[in-house]
Design a protein around this motif. Structure first.
Motif, mmCIF file in Angstrom:
data_model
loop_
_atom_site.group_PDB
_atom_site.id
_atom_site.type_symbol
_atom_site.label_atom_id
_atom_site.label_comp_id
_atom_site.label_asym_id
_atom_site.label_seq_id
_atom_site.Cartn_x
_atom_site.Cartn_y
_atom_site.Cartn_z
ATOM 1 N N ILE A 18 0.946 -1.385 0.171
ATOM 2 C CA ILE A 18 0.226 0.108 0.034
ATOM 3 C C ILE A 18 1.225 1.232 0.147
ATOM 4 O O ILE A 18 0.547 1.935 -0.374
ATOM 5 N N ARG A 19 1.633 1.518 0.773
ATOM 6 C CA ARG A 19 2.882 1.722 0.583
ATOM 7 C C ARG A 19 3.821 2.331 -0.779
ATOM 8 O O ARG A 19 3.560 3.689 -0.822
ATOM 9 N N THR A 20 3.900 1.445 -1.194
ATOM 10 C CA THR A 20 4.566 1.571 -2.649
ATOM 11 C C THR A 20 3.533 2.063 -3.688
ATOM 12 O O THR A 20 3.749 3.200 -4.325
ATOM 13 N N GLN A 25 1.766 9.698 -5.812
ATOM 14 C CA GLN A 25 0.824 10.365 -5.421
ATOM 15 C C GLN A 25 1.289 10.591 -3.902
ATOM 16 O O GLN A 25 0.301 11.803 -4.002
ATOM 17 N N HIS A 26 1.555 10.427 -3.295
ATOM 18 C CA HIS A 26 2.048 11.560 -2.088
ATOM 19 C C HIS A 26 2.863 12.405 -2.586
ATOM 20 O O HIS A 26 3.036 13.449 -1.985
ATOM 21 N N THR A 27 4.032 12.169 -4.116
ATOM 22 C CA THR A 27 4.769 13.272 -3.692
ATOM 23 C C THR A 27 4.229 14.491 -4.158
ATOM 24 O O THR A 27 4.309 14.984 -4.739
ATOM 25 N N HIS A 133 -8.986 5.385 6.329
ATOM 26 C CA HIS A 133 -7.722 5.716 7.239
ATOM 27 C C HIS A 133 -6.973 5.666 7.489
ATOM 28 O O HIS A 133 -6.207 6.659 7.428
ATOM 29 N N TYR A 134 -5.992 4.978 6.596
ATOM 30 C CA TYR A 134 -4.999 4.620 6.465
ATOM 31 C C TYR A 134 -3.624 5.939 5.661
ATOM 32 O O TYR A 134 -3.106 6.820 5.796
ATOM 33 N N THR A 135 -4.828 6.798 4.897
ATOM 34 C CA THR A 135 -4.176 7.280 4.256
ATOM 35 C C THR A 135 -3.977 8.804 4.689
ATOM 36 O O THR A 135 -3.071 9.952 4.585
ATOM 37 N N TYR A 182 1.227 0.362 13.397
ATOM 38 C CA TYR A 182 -0.082 -0.174 11.819
ATOM 39 C C TYR A 182 -0.044 -0.931 11.400
ATOM 40 O O TYR A 182 -0.859 -1.425 10.683
ATOM 41 N N ARG A 183 1.527 -0.677 11.232
ATOM 42 C CA ARG A 183 1.500 -1.468 9.457
ATOM 43 C C ARG A 183 1.394 -2.717 10.163
ATOM 44 O O ARG A 183 1.448 -4.010 9.329
ATOM 45 N N GLU A 184 1.492 -3.409 11.329
ATOM 46 C CA GLU A 184 1.024 -4.711 11.247
ATOM 47 C C GLU A 184 0.029 -4.734 11.310
ATOM 48 O O GLU A 184 -0.869 -6.399 11.246
HETATM 49 C C1 HEM Z 1 3.320 18.159 2.217
HETATM 50 C C2 HEM Z 1 2.937 18.255 3.333
HETATM 51 C C3 HEM Z 1 3.314 16.445 3.056
HETATM 52 C C4 HEM Z 1 4.341 16.257 3.836
HETATM 53 C C5 HEM Z 1 5.368 16.639 4.203
HETATM 54 C C6 HEM Z 1 4.511 14.591 3.778
HETATM 55 C C7 HEM Z 1 5.989 13.657 4.707
HETATM 56 C C8 HEM Z 1 5.800 12.942 4.968
HETATM 57 C C9 HEM Z 1 6.892 11.814 5.185
HETATM 58 C C10 HEM Z 1 8.206 12.668 6.060
HETATM 59 C C11 HEM Z 1 6.293 10.279 5.327
HETATM 60 C C12 HEM Z 1 7.050 9.837 6.401
HETATM 61 C C13 HEM Z 1 7.696 8.067 4.909
HETATM 62 C C14 HEM Z 1 8.020 7.571 6.569
HETATM 63 O O1 HEM Z 1 7.424 7.124 7.369
HETATM 64 O O2 HEM Z 1 9.145 6.706 6.249
HETATM 65 C C15 HEM Z 1 4.976 10.476 5.035
HETATM 66 C C16 HEM Z 1 4.207 9.056 5.113
HETATM 67 C C17 HEM Z 1 3.242 9.648 4.684
HETATM 68 N N1 HEM Z 1 1.994 10.826 4.649
HETATM 69 FE FE1 HEM Z 1 2.693 12.772 3.749
HETATM 70 N N2 HEM Z 1 3.153 14.578 4.094
HETATM 71 C C18 HEM Z 1 2.710 14.981 3.580
HETATM 72 C C19 HEM Z 1 1.962 15.130 2.536
HETATM 73 C C20 HEM Z 1 0.679 13.624 2.520
HETATM 74 C C21 HEM Z 1 -0.617 14.073 2.135
HETATM 75 C C22 HEM Z 1 -1.599 14.955 1.598
HETATM 76 C C23 HEM Z 1 -1.060 12.728 2.373
HETATM 77 C C24 HEM Z 1 -2.272 12.200 1.976
HETATM 78 C C25 HEM Z 1 -3.952 12.482 2.861
HETATM 79 C C26 HEM Z 1 -0.050 11.902 3.217
HETATM 80 C C27 HEM Z 1 -0.675 10.803 3.274
HETATM 81 C C28 HEM Z 1 1.188 9.873 4.012
HETATM 82 C C29 HEM Z 1 0.671 8.334 3.999
HETATM 83 C C30 HEM Z 1 -0.297 7.463 4.537
HETATM 84 C C31 HEM Z 1 1.991 8.304 4.950
HETATM 85 C C32 HEM Z 1 1.955 6.684 5.637
HETATM 86 C C33 HEM Z 1 3.510 5.539 4.075
HETATM 87 C C34 HEM Z 1 3.888 4.422 4.475
HETATM 88 O O3 HEM Z 1 4.685 4.572 5.492
HETATM 89 O O4 HEM Z 1 2.796 3.636 4.994
HETATM 90 N N3 HEM Z 1 1.175 12.742 2.994
HETATM 91 N N4 HEM Z 1 4.422 11.611 4.412
#
Ligand code: HEM
Length: 225
Positions: A18-20, A25-27, A133-135, A182-184
């Motif tokens: 899910i992360r990959t 889209q995260h970027t 929820h995750y997102t 949570y990932r578990e």
């Molecule tokens: C400027 C805005 C944002 C920044 C700077 C940012 C930054 C980050 C960072 C640093 C992580 C940690 C990655 C890790 O644990 O290695 C992360 C994870 C995550 N972000 Fe963002 N994010 C932003 C916006 C968003 C938005 C808009 C969403 C979705 C609504 C989002 C959803 C997620 C999710 C779901 C994760 C967890 C990924 C995973 O470990 O499974 N992020 N983000």
């Protein structure tokens, strides 16, 4: 990189899949014009307040349906009161907008569409609810902390105080450990591979809905060239 085998079985752990799958889209969300301008200090507190209002609609949809899902075998384990954000958002909005914040609250069409989709999942599809929820919550626990830091500096909110409480998880002492747990939960999700693939697709939809809200906010708070 392939996340599925020929017979449709998932190779990687579900949390990795899910992360990959949502990485690109995260970027896109992170680097959207609105987010870049907001976090780059180019927008006023009004834009931040408007964004916070939009979040209210999303979390209202996520959390109003949560109680009913606590007994659900799929979504139930994910419902953790320490994640709930609505009360914190309401405190932030009272600070940003004043006591009458509720009367002036309005959802952008993109926000209304996002909230409607979350509500529909909460009511009809627990797997889809998990995708939303995750997102939101895992994002808030991660990048949310960067947003909080920038907001405190840009608009002078007290550290972890009113205005940025949404980003403060008072009851989660160790976010890194919480995210591991949570990932578990994701890895142990009670769903077959087809359902897991549908959940991943819903996660991508959740990201797209977020990007839609950023796009609308970007239009509303367009910087003149
Ligand atoms: C400027 C805005 C944002 C920044 C700077 C940012 C930054 C980050 C960072 C640093 C992580 C940690 C990655 C890790 O644990 O290695 C992360 C994870 C995550 N972000 Fe963002 N994010 C932003 C916006 C968003 C938005 C808009 C969403 C979705 C609504 C989002 C959803 C997620 C999710 C779901 C994760 C967890 C990924 C995973 O470990 O499974 N992020 N983000």
């Amino acid at each position: 990189m392939s996340a599925t085998l020929e017979d449709g079985k998932l190779m990687d752990s579900f949390s990795t899949v899910i992360r990959t799958a949502s990485h690109e889209q995260h970027t896109e969300a992170e680097t959207s014009t609105f987010m870049s301008d907001l976090l780059g200090g180019r927008l006023g507190v009004e834009a931040y307040a408007r964004y916070t209002e939009q979040l209210w609609f999303v979390y209202e949809a996520l959390e109003a349906g949560a109680d009913r899902l606590t007994c659900d075998p799929v979504a139930g384990p994910f419902i953790r009161p320490e994640l709930f954000r609505l009360a914190a958002l309401e405190r932030d909005l009272a600070h940003l907008r004043g006591a009458g914040w509720r009367a002036a609250l309005s959802a952008l069409p993109a926000t209304a569409a996002y909230a409607a989709r979350v509500r529909r999942c909460a009511e009809q599809w627990p797997g889809g609810y998990i995708a939303h929820h995750y997102t939101r919550y895992l994002g808030d626990l991660s990048g949310g902390q960067i947003i909080r830091d920038k907001a405190e500096k840009a608009w002078g909110f007290a550290r972890k105080g009113d205005g940025v409480r949404f980003y403060v998880f008072e009851e989660i002492a160790n976010p890194a450990a919480f995210k591991r747990g949570y990932r578990e939960l994701l890895d142990g999700i009670r769903a077959d591979d087809l359902e897991k693939q549908r959940i991943v697709a819903e996660c991508k939809r959740a990201f797209a809905l977020n990007t839609g809200v950023f796009g609308a906010l970007g239009e509303e708070f367009r910087l003149s060239a």
